[in-house]
Design a protein around this motif. Structure first.
Motif, PDB file in Angstrom:
ATOM      1  N   PHE A  70       0.830  -1.208   0.000  1.00  0.00           N
ATOM      2  CA  PHE A  70       0.000   0.000   0.000  1.00  0.00           C
ATOM      3  C   PHE A  70       0.865   1.259   0.000  1.00  0.00           C
ATOM      4  O   PHE A  70       0.526   2.253  -0.621  1.00  0.00           O
ATOM      5  CB  PHE A  70      -0.912  -0.010   1.225  1.00  0.00           C
ATOM      6  N   SER A  71       1.969   1.214   0.724  1.00  0.00           N
ATOM      7  CA  SER A  71       2.952   2.304   0.683  1.00  0.00           C
ATOM      8  C   SER A  71       4.234   1.826   1.342  1.00  0.00           C
ATOM      9  O   SER A  71       4.294   0.705   1.876  1.00  0.00           O
ATOM     10  CB  SER A  71       2.439   3.572   1.369  1.00  0.00           C
ATOM     11  N   TRP A  72       5.270   2.688   1.293  1.00  0.00           N
ATOM     12  CA  TRP A  72       6.530   2.356   1.943  1.00  0.00           C
ATOM     13  C   TRP A  72       7.326   3.633   2.135  1.00  0.00           C
ATOM     14  O   TRP A  72       7.001   4.676   1.565  1.00  0.00           O
ATOM     15  CB  TRP A  72       7.338   1.362   1.088  1.00  0.00           C
ATOM     16  N   THR A  73       8.347   3.543   2.985  1.00  0.00           N
ATOM     17  CA  THR A  73       9.369   4.586   3.023  1.00  0.00           C
ATOM     18  C   THR A  73      10.713   3.894   3.078  1.00  0.00           C
ATOM     19  O   THR A  73      10.848   2.842   3.708  1.00  0.00           O
ATOM     20  CB  THR A  73       9.191   5.545   4.215  1.00  0.00           C
ATOM     21  N   THR A  74      11.691   4.445   2.398  1.00  0.00           N
ATOM     22  CA  THR A  74      13.044   3.893   2.440  1.00  0.00           C
ATOM     23  C   THR A  74      13.868   4.740   3.389  1.00  0.00           C
ATOM     24  O   THR A  74      14.122   5.921   3.131  1.00  0.00           O
ATOM     25  CB  THR A  74      13.680   3.868   1.039  1.00  0.00           C
ATOM     26  N   VAL A  75      14.253   4.131   4.499  1.00  0.00           N
ATOM     27  CA  VAL A  75      14.934   4.863   5.567  1.00  0.00           C
ATOM     28  C   VAL A  75      16.436   4.908   5.291  1.00  0.00           C
ATOM     29  O   VAL A  75      17.063   3.862   5.090  1.00  0.00           O
ATOM     30  CB  VAL A  75      14.662   4.198   6.933  1.00  0.00           C
ATOM     31  N   TYR A  89      16.892   0.757   4.369  1.00  0.00           N
ATOM     32  CA  TYR A  89      15.901  -0.328   4.443  1.00  0.00           C
ATOM     33  C   TYR A  89      14.522   0.275   4.229  1.00  0.00           C
ATOM     34  O   TYR A  89      14.315   1.466   4.485  1.00  0.00           O
ATOM     35  CB  TYR A  89      15.971  -1.060   5.786  1.00  0.00           C
ATOM     36  N   SER A  91      10.471   0.248   5.126  1.00  0.00           N
ATOM     37  CA  SER A  91       9.349  -0.193   5.966  1.00  0.00           C
ATOM     38  C   SER A  91       8.080  -0.022   5.153  1.00  0.00           C
ATOM     39  O   SER A  91       7.854   1.044   4.579  1.00  0.00           O
ATOM     40  CB  SER A  91       9.276   0.633   7.246  1.00  0.00           C
ATOM     41  N   ILE A  93       3.773  -0.741   4.259  1.00  0.00           N
ATOM     42  CA  ILE A  93       2.407  -0.995   4.717  1.00  0.00           C
ATOM     43  C   ILE A  93       1.789  -1.967   3.717  1.00  0.00           C
ATOM     44  O   ILE A  93       1.833  -1.724   2.507  1.00  0.00           O
ATOM     45  CB  ILE A  93       1.568   0.288   4.776  1.00  0.00           C
ATOM     46  N   VAL A 103       1.821  -2.899   9.206  1.00  0.00           N
ATOM     47  CA  VAL A 103       3.176  -2.398   8.971  1.00  0.00           C
ATOM     48  C   VAL A 103       4.162  -3.559   9.066  1.00  0.00           C
ATOM     49  O   VAL A 103       4.043  -4.405   9.957  1.00  0.00           O
ATOM     50  CB  VAL A 103       3.532  -1.312  10.007  1.00  0.00           C
ATOM     51  N   SER A 104       5.104  -3.628   8.128  1.00  0.00           N
ATOM     52  CA  SER A 104       6.076  -4.718   8.146  1.00  0.00           C
ATOM     53  C   SER A 104       7.293  -4.341   7.304  1.00  0.00           C
ATOM     54  O   SER A 104       7.533  -3.141   7.047  1.00  0.00           O
ATOM     55  CB  SER A 104       5.426  -6.003   7.621  1.00  0.00           C
ATOM     56  N   GLN A 105       8.045  -5.339   6.903  1.00  0.00           N
ATOM     57  CA  GLN A 105       9.150  -5.158   5.954  1.00  0.00           C
ATOM     58  C   GLN A 105       9.112  -6.309   4.956  1.00  0.00           C
ATOM     59  O   GLN A 105       8.575  -7.378   5.266  1.00  0.00           O
ATOM     60  CB  GLN A 105      10.514  -5.161   6.661  1.00  0.00           C
ATOM     61  N   LEU A 133       7.988 -12.392  14.491  1.00  0.00           N
ATOM     62  CA  LEU A 133       7.376 -11.280  13.760  1.00  0.00           C
ATOM     63  C   LEU A 133       6.985 -11.700  12.342  1.00  0.00           C
ATOM     64  O   LEU A 133       7.724 -12.447  11.698  1.00  0.00           O
ATOM     65  CB  LEU A 133       8.346 -10.099  13.649  1.00  0.00           C
ATOM     66  N   PRO A 134       5.891 -11.190  11.826  1.00  0.00           N
ATOM     67  CA  PRO A 134       5.564 -11.412  10.415  1.00  0.00           C
ATOM     68  C   PRO A 134       6.365 -10.489   9.486  1.00  0.00           C
ATOM     69  O   PRO A 134       6.547  -9.310   9.796  1.00  0.00           O
ATOM     70  CB  PRO A 134       4.055 -11.079  10.354  1.00  0.00           C
ATOM     71  N   PHE A 135       6.836 -11.043   8.395  1.00  0.00           N
ATOM     72  CA  PHE A 135       7.472 -10.281   7.302  1.00  0.00           C
ATOM     73  C   PHE A 135       6.788 -10.685   6.007  1.00  0.00           C
ATOM     74  O   PHE A 135       5.953 -11.588   5.992  1.00  0.00           O
ATOM     75  CB  PHE A 135       8.976 -10.575   7.235  1.00  0.00           C
TER      76      PHE A 135
ATOM     77  N   TYR B 143       9.667  -2.611  13.052  1.00  0.00           N
ATOM     78  CA  TYR B 143      10.020  -2.585  11.632  1.00  0.00           C
ATOM     79  C   TYR B 143      10.800  -1.321  11.265  1.00  0.00           C
ATOM     80  O   TYR B 143      10.824  -0.902  10.108  1.00  0.00           O
ATOM     81  CB  TYR B 143       8.757  -2.734  10.780  1.00  0.00           C
ATOM     82  N   TRP B 154       5.289   7.566   4.670  1.00  0.00           N
ATOM     83  CA  TRP B 154       4.338   6.588   4.108  1.00  0.00           C
ATOM     84  C   TRP B 154       3.249   7.311   3.309  1.00  0.00           C
ATOM     85  O   TRP B 154       2.872   6.895   2.223  1.00  0.00           O
ATOM     86  CB  TRP B 154       3.672   5.778   5.223  1.00  0.00           C
ATOM     87  N   MET B 157       4.933   9.002   0.170  1.00  0.00           N
ATOM     88  CA  MET B 157       5.303   8.069  -0.894  1.00  0.00           C
ATOM     89  C   MET B 157       4.066   7.631  -1.684  1.00  0.00           C
ATOM     90  O   MET B 157       4.086   7.599  -2.918  1.00  0.00           O
ATOM     91  CB  MET B 157       6.015   6.855  -0.293  1.00  0.00           C
ATOM     92  N   ARG B 158       2.987   7.307  -0.993  1.00  0.00           N
ATOM     93  CA  ARG B 158       1.784   6.883  -1.710  1.00  0.00           C
ATOM     94  C   ARG B 158       1.241   8.033  -2.574  1.00  0.00           C
ATOM     95  O   ARG B 158       0.821   7.833  -3.709  1.00  0.00           O
ATOM     96  CB  ARG B 158       0.706   6.390  -0.740  1.00  0.00           C
ATOM     97  N   VAL B 205      16.563  11.461   3.966  1.00  0.00           N
ATOM     98  CA  VAL B 205      16.370  11.074   5.370  1.00  0.00           C
ATOM     99  C   VAL B 205      15.520   9.811   5.401  1.00  0.00           C
ATOM    100  O   VAL B 205      15.917   8.775   5.927  1.00  0.00           O
ATOM    101  CB  VAL B 205      15.709  12.204   6.178  1.00  0.00           C
ATOM    102  N   SER B 206      14.346   9.900   4.818  1.00  0.00           N
ATOM    103  CA  SER B 206      13.453   8.742   4.713  1.00  0.00           C
ATOM    104  C   SER B 206      12.641   8.987   3.445  1.00  0.00           C
ATOM    105  O   SER B 206      11.757   9.836   3.428  1.00  0.00           O
ATOM    106  CB  SER B 206      12.564   8.653   5.957  1.00  0.00           C
ATOM    107  N   GLU B 207      12.959   8.288   2.367  1.00  0.00           N
ATOM    108  CA  GLU B 207      12.354   8.583   1.060  1.00  0.00           C
ATOM    109  C   GLU B 207      10.836   8.524   1.139  1.00  0.00           C
ATOM    110  O   GLU B 207      10.306   7.594   1.744  1.00  0.00           O
ATOM    111  CB  GLU B 207      12.843   7.576   0.011  1.00  0.00           C
TER     112      GLU B 207
END
Lengths: 140, 388
Positions: A70-75, A89, A91, A93, A103-105, A133-135, B143, B154, B157-158, B205-207
């Motif tokens: 659904f979405s993500w952010t690259t930290v 990495y 994280s 949704i 929320v997961s990875q 944990l679920p991934f 996570y 989040w 990005m969406r 920082v956090s894309e």
């Protein structure tokens, strides 16, 4: 006394028993969400009553384990020291088939391949002796 | 009963905004409060309502320092960064209904120093954000997500994926705030140039958020005094009347990941109510002071308020439209991005200066109607519409 404690990856902090139950069920390696006994509505995060029909009756029901991103952010800049050596990495949704989101990875999915609506399925990994944990991984 | 025009902001006060105050939060809040009360032509004992921030202090402590013996209204708003702005609505309601006459709103913190504790330093006072602990510590942190920049990313990005929003949309927001900071002697980033190229070259920082999408971390305090309209007429400065205000909360407010429509934020609910009370249209305002913890958060608010359609922020912010001289000057003091971060109470003090006509080099010509927003706690929102 140790000089430097190793910084361990964080485990879920549960304010309530219903949260603890969610994580305990992960040790079965089947993802469970709350489902309303009154109207069948699935929900997550754990709640005490159904926001759709008002019923306080519910049970833990097994999920298909499948969903889409659904979405993500690259930290790139870690905000918690335990993730310091792990950047970058992502994280994510995940929107599950049941309609809930979690929320997961997806650690095996290269961050440059991330996009909306990629089909994924759950798998489980132990974080500590007591906590699983679920991934998610991509459905080929 | 509407509170429209029944109250006015009559006093503003601020400390210096610094990195490394060496002072307690309460000490700074009392300095800002003394200045705001003096600016209102009042003495501390004239205050009979206090709305402190959700953390760092209490109404009782501020009252004991200020000598407020008859505290008739004490409330705390738990909306994170939106709290000081939402407090304006609460003050207006309390005064208009006769509960009290003059309310002090203040916020002070060590937003820089407290993040960098020296070894052995005892823990200081903390903010109250318990409402978020369940979702963040229970379900996001394992996570690798624990900071606002990550959670709001989040949403960002969406949004970016769905609407193909160019990086320059948020770039224009960052650059406009920086340009305005150059005109403000109390802006932390005054004199430090930032071009669109600098913005686009800044590190992730956090894309999709870069360093220059993120606000400053500073120490300092601000305060405002609100009083009844008939009392306001006899105060030393031009009163700034509260035409309308509202708060709103996304659903569910305590979990950012599971909202049916992730872009339906607190302001989506609050804006129509505030506009109805004020009896204006959103495009009537002469300037925008929008809570800018992150550029993408400004974008979400602009679209939620109907300043532009969803996904069309770039067309709204380009060509200098949000810079001084444009149609909708944004954060004319530099904002949290380039002036200082005091939970947006500096947006209110700047709006008051604009409507008094005392904003100096950043004065918006003939400013009569201003808009101030707050954002916090995963998307709670507040909006205040002010006039002179």
């Amino acid at each position: 006394m140790s000089i430097i404690d190793p910084i361990e990856l964080p485990v879920p902090y549960s304010v309530d028993e219903i949260n603890r139950e969610f994580w305990k069920l992960c040790s079965t390696h089947i993802l469970h969400f709350q489902q309303c006994k009154g109207c069948g509505h699935w929900r997550h995060l754990p709640r005490y009553m159904c926001s759709k029909c008002g019923s306080p009756d519910w049970h833990w029901a097994p999920s298909s384990g499948k969903g889409v991103i659904f979405s993500w952010t690259t930290v790139h800049q870690p905000m918690h020291p335990a993730f310091g050596g792990k950047t970058p990495y992502a994280s994510i949704i995940v929107e599950m088939e049941e309609g809930v989101r979690i929320v997961s990875q997806a650690p095996d999915l290269p961050i440059e391949d991330l996009k909306l609506d990629i089909p994924v399925e759950v798998y489980f990994e132990a974080r500590t002796e007591d906590v699983t944990l679920p991934f998610f991984r991509v459905i080929e | 009963m509407s509170f429209k025009d029944k109250t006015a902001i009559v006093g503003i006060g601020e400390t210096d905004y610094v990195k490394g105050s060496g002072r307690s939060e309460v000490d700074m809040m009392l300095e800002a409060s003394r200045k705001a009360i003096a600016d209102a032509g009042m003495k501390p004992s004239d205050i009979d309502g206090i709305i402190p921030p959700p953390g760092y202090t209490y109404s009782e402590e501020l009252a004991a320092n200020l000598g407020v013996e008859d505290l008739r209204y004490a409330a705390t708003i738990n909306m994170g960064g939106a709290s000081p702005n939402a407090a304006i609505q609460h003050a207006a309601i309390a005064i208009a209904s006769g509960v009290c006459n003059s309310v002090l709103i203040t916020l002070g913190w060590n937003g820089y120093t407290a993040m960098r504790p020296k070894p052995g330093q005892p823990p200081g006072r903390s903010a109250g954000i318990a409402v978020l602990n369940n979702a963040i510590q229970g379900f996001y942190l394992p996570y690798g997500v624990s900071a606002p920049v990550q959670m709001y990313s989040w949403l960002a990005m969406r949004h970016k994926q769905m609407y193909n929003t160019p990086d320059e949309a948020t770039g224009h927001i960052a650059v406009a705030c920086r340009k305005h900071a150059h005109l403000n002697e109390s802006a932390f980033m005054r004199g430090r140039e930032m071009t669109m190229d600098d913005y686009l070259a800044s590190r992730w920082v956090s894309e999709p958020m870069r360093l220059f999408d993120c606000c400053l971390e500073t120490d300092g305090a601000a305060a405002v005094v609100i009083t009844r309209a008939d009392i306001a007429k006899d105060t030393p400065n031009k009163p700034v009347y509260i035409m309308g205000a509202a708060e709103g909360h996304p659903y569910p407010a305590d979990d950012i990941a599971t909202r049916p429509d992730p872009f339906r934020i607190g302001l989506s609910f609050a804006t129509p109510k505030a506009l109805e009370i004020a009896d204006i249209k959103i495009h009537d305002v002469d300037f925008l002071q929008i809570y800018d913890c992150f550029t993408y958060v400004v974008m979400l608010q602009m679209e939620a308020m109907g300043l532009c359609e969803r996904g069309e922020t770039y067309d709204f912010v380009k060509d200098g439209n949000i810079e001084l001289g444009g149609h909708y000057p944004l954060n004319t003091h530099g904002g949290l991005l380039s002036q200082a971060h005091v939970w947006g109470l500096n947006h209110t003090t700047e709006a008051v200066r604009q409507l008094r006509g005392t904003a100096g080099a950043s004065q918006v010509k003939d400013a009569e109607l201003g808009l101030v927003t707050g954002w916090g706690d995963l998307g709670d929102g507040s909006i205040v519409i002010l006039r002179n």
